[in-house]
Design a protein around this motif. Sequence first.
Motif, PDB file in Angstrom:
ATOM      1  N   VAL A   6       0.852  -1.187   0.000  1.00 46.51           N
ATOM      2  CA  VAL A   6       0.000   0.000   0.000  1.00 46.51           C
ATOM      3  C   VAL A   6       0.886   1.236   0.000  1.00 46.51           C
ATOM      4  O   VAL A   6       1.589   1.500   0.986  1.00 46.51           O
ATOM      5  N   GLU A   7       0.843   1.972  -1.102  1.00 49.52           N
ATOM      6  CA  GLU A   7       1.619   3.193  -1.225  1.00 49.52           C
ATOM      7  C   GLU A   7       0.828   4.385  -0.700  1.00 49.52           C
ATOM      8  O   GLU A   7      -0.404   4.412  -0.764  1.00 49.52           O
ATOM      9  N   SER A   8       1.557   5.387  -0.240  1.00 52.62           N
ATOM     10  CA  SER A   8       0.949   6.649   0.180  1.00 52.62           C
ATOM     11  C   SER A   8       1.989   7.749   0.091  1.00 52.62           C
ATOM     12  O   SER A   8       3.185   7.465  -0.088  1.00 52.62           O
ATOM     13  N   GLY A   9       1.555   8.993   0.206  1.00 50.89           N
ATOM     14  CA  GLY A   9       2.470  10.119   0.238  1.00 50.89           C
ATOM     15  C   GLY A   9       2.509  10.941  -1.028  1.00 50.89           C
ATOM     16  O   GLY A   9       3.152  11.993  -1.075  1.00 50.89           O
ATOM     17  N   SER A  69       5.632   6.343   0.940  1.00 48.15           N
ATOM     18  CA  SER A  69       5.727   5.179   1.814  1.00 48.15           C
ATOM     19  C   SER A  69       5.080   3.976   1.151  1.00 48.15           C
ATOM     20  O   SER A  69       4.127   4.130   0.382  1.00 48.15           O
ATOM     21  N   CYS A  70       5.586   2.810   1.456  1.00 48.94           N
ATOM     22  CA  CYS A  70       5.014   1.556   0.966  1.00 48.94           C
ATOM     23  C   CYS A  70       4.917   0.612   2.155  1.00 48.94           C
ATOM     24  O   CYS A  70       5.936   0.079   2.608  1.00 48.94           O
ATOM     25  N   GLU A  71       3.706   0.437   2.665  1.00 49.08           N
ATOM     26  CA  GLU A  71       3.490  -0.491   3.775  1.00 49.08           C
ATOM     27  C   GLU A  71       3.277  -1.885   3.215  1.00 49.08           C
ATOM     28  O   GLU A  71       2.498  -2.091   2.290  1.00 49.08           O
ATOM     29  N   ASP A 116       9.191  14.220 -13.331  1.00 41.60           N
ATOM     30  CA  ASP A 116       8.988  13.187 -12.296  1.00 41.60           C
ATOM     31  C   ASP A 116       7.503  12.883 -12.083  1.00 41.60           C
ATOM     32  O   ASP A 116       7.162  11.976 -11.321  1.00 41.60           O
ATOM     33  N   THR A 117       6.638  13.632 -12.746  1.00 42.62           N
ATOM     34  CA  THR A 117       5.198  13.421 -12.610  1.00 42.62           C
ATOM     35  C   THR A 117       4.800  12.028 -13.072  1.00 42.62           C
ATOM     36  O   THR A 117       5.279  11.547 -14.097  1.00 42.62           O
ATOM     37  N   GLY A 118       3.933  11.386 -12.287  1.00 40.01           N
ATOM     38  CA  GLY A 118       3.444  10.069 -12.650  1.00 40.01           C
ATOM     39  C   GLY A 118       2.865   9.350 -11.449  1.00 40.01           C
ATOM     40  O   GLY A 118       2.856   9.882 -10.337  1.00 40.01           O
ATOM     41  N   THR A 119       2.404   8.135 -11.709  1.00 40.74           N
ATOM     42  CA  THR A 119       1.938   7.274 -10.634  1.00 40.74           C
ATOM     43  C   THR A 119       3.112   6.404 -10.185  1.00 40.74           C
ATOM     44  O   THR A 119       3.754   5.761 -11.012  1.00 40.74           O
ATOM     45  N   TYR A 120       3.369   6.408  -8.901  1.00 42.51           N
ATOM     46  CA  TYR A 120       4.495   5.674  -8.335  1.00 42.51           C
ATOM     47  C   TYR A 120       3.997   4.400  -7.668  1.00 42.51           C
ATOM     48  O   TYR A 120       3.041   4.436  -6.887  1.00 42.51           O
ATOM     49  N   TYR A 121       4.672   3.300  -7.998  1.00 40.00           N
ATOM     50  CA  TYR A 121       4.300   1.990  -7.494  1.00 40.00           C
ATOM     51  C   TYR A 121       5.470   1.368  -6.750  1.00 40.00           C
ATOM     52  O   TYR A 121       6.613   1.473  -7.207  1.00 40.00           O
ATOM     53  N   CYS A 122       5.185   0.699  -5.639  1.00 35.18           N
ATOM     54  CA  CYS A 122       6.217  -0.135  -5.048  1.00 35.18           C
ATOM     55  C   CYS A 122       5.987  -1.576  -5.491  1.00 35.18           C
ATOM     56  O   CYS A 122       4.865  -1.961  -5.848  1.00 35.18           O
ATOM     57  N   ALA A 123       7.055  -2.331  -5.483  1.00 31.85           N
ATOM     58  CA  ALA A 123       7.006  -3.676  -6.023  1.00 31.85           C
ATOM     59  C   ALA A 123       7.933  -4.597  -5.254  1.00 31.85           C
ATOM     60  O   ALA A 123       8.931  -4.160  -4.674  1.00 31.85           O
ATOM     61  N   TYR A 182       4.832  -8.344  -7.877  1.00 35.80           N
ATOM     62  CA  TYR A 182       3.871  -7.941  -6.832  1.00 35.80           C
ATOM     63  C   TYR A 182       3.832  -6.418  -6.803  1.00 35.80           C
ATOM     64  O   TYR A 182       4.885  -5.771  -6.680  1.00 35.80           O
ATOM     65  N   TRP A 183       2.612  -5.865  -6.866  1.00 30.63           N
ATOM     66  CA  TRP A 183       2.471  -4.421  -7.024  1.00 30.63           C
ATOM     67  C   TRP A 183       1.453  -3.854  -6.055  1.00 30.63           C
ATOM     68  O   TRP A 183       0.464  -4.510  -5.709  1.00 30.63           O
ATOM     69  N   GLY A 184       1.687  -2.580  -5.659  1.00 26.65           N
ATOM     70  CA  GLY A 184       0.672  -1.832  -4.958  1.00 26.65           C
ATOM     71  C   GLY A 184      -0.250  -1.148  -5.947  1.00 26.65           C
ATOM     72  O   GLY A 184      -0.118  -1.306  -7.167  1.00 26.65           O
ATOM     73  N   GLN A 185      -1.167  -0.345  -5.417  1.00 25.89           N
ATOM     74  CA  GLN A 185      -2.161   0.312  -6.268  1.00 25.89           C
ATOM     75  C   GLN A 185      -1.639   1.619  -6.849  1.00 25.89           C
ATOM     76  O   GLN A 185      -2.243   2.165  -7.765  1.00 25.89           O
ATOM     77  N   GLY A 186      -0.526   2.118  -6.298  1.00 26.75           N
ATOM     78  CA  GLY A 186       0.081   3.346  -6.813  1.00 26.75           C
ATOM     79  C   GLY A 186      -0.342   4.590  -6.052  1.00 26.75           C
ATOM     80  O   GLY A 186      -1.394   4.631  -5.422  1.00 26.75           O
ATOM     81  N   THR A 187       0.509   5.597  -6.113  1.00 26.20           N
ATOM     82  CA  THR A 187       0.212   6.904  -5.525  1.00 26.20           C
ATOM     83  C   THR A 187       0.660   7.978  -6.508  1.00 26.20           C
ATOM     84  O   THR A 187       1.716   7.867  -7.126  1.00 26.20           O
ATOM     85  N   GLN A 188      -0.155   9.008  -6.694  1.00 28.59           N
ATOM     86  CA  GLN A 188       0.068   9.998  -7.742  1.00 28.59           C
ATOM     87  C   GLN A 188       0.988  11.120  -7.262  1.00 28.59           C
ATOM     88  O   GLN A 188       0.771  11.702  -6.194  1.00 28.59           O
ATOM     89  N   VAL A 189       1.977  11.407  -8.086  1.00 27.68           N
ATOM     90  CA  VAL A 189       2.887  12.538  -7.858  1.00 27.68           C
ATOM     91  C   VAL A 189       2.765  13.479  -9.046  1.00 27.68           C
ATOM     92  O   VAL A 189       2.916  13.056 -10.189  1.00 27.68           O
ATOM     93  N   THR A 190       2.479  14.737  -8.768  1.00 28.74           N
ATOM     94  CA  THR A 190       2.374  15.746  -9.818  1.00 28.74           C
ATOM     95  C   THR A 190       3.296  16.907  -9.474  1.00 28.74           C
ATOM     96  O   THR A 190       3.207  17.476  -8.396  1.00 28.74           O
ATOM     97  N   VAL A 191       4.200  17.214 -10.403  1.00 30.79           N
ATOM     98  CA  VAL A 191       5.167  18.289 -10.204  1.00 30.79           C
ATOM     99  C   VAL A 191       4.900  19.364 -11.249  1.00 30.79           C
ATOM    100  O   VAL A 191       4.997  19.091 -12.450  1.00 30.79           O
ATOM    101  N   SER A 192       4.604  20.551 -10.802  1.00 26.87           N
ATOM    102  CA  SER A 192       4.322  21.651 -11.714  1.00 26.87           C
ATOM    103  C   SER A 192       5.512  22.591 -11.798  1.00 26.87           C
ATOM    104  O   SER A 192       6.256  22.768 -10.835  1.00 26.87           O
ATOM    105  N   SER A 193       5.651  23.196 -12.959  1.00 29.72           N
ATOM    106  CA  SER A 193       6.805  24.083 -13.188  1.00 29.72           C
ATOM    107  C   SER A 193       6.492  25.499 -12.752  1.00 29.72           C
ATOM    108  O   SER A 193       5.379  25.848 -12.448  1.00 29.72           O
TER     109      SER A 193
END
Length: 128
Positions: A5-8, A21-23, A90-97, A117-128
Amino acid sequence: QVQLVESGGDSVQAGGSLRLSCEVSGFTITSDYMAWFRQAPGKAREGVVSIYLAGGYTAYADSVQGRFTISQDNAKNTMYLQMNNLKPEDTGTYYCAVRGGCTDENCETFYGVRFGYWGQGTQVTVSS
């Protein structure tokens, strides 16, 4: 059964920082390999960093070397990704595996290690 389970994830300005984080459950993060991947809109999923948990050995993608740091907290069975000096790319959905669990549809390889093995992902958006 391995569960991740990803978060952050969040929206930040370029130059900012985030910690993901990836629990983990069903798997003890004191051995084997874990990794962070990311997927930008319209692009294939790519490896960001992997860690060999027993020895702490790490491997980073060139695009994040020096800006991202992977770490683990064995007591919390949690893996982290500290991301500094974030860029719009760096924008994208981040997954732990976790290594293993590969099927024809879900397997990705990073530095020769196959992750399935994958989590559901957590979204990171970086604006300029």
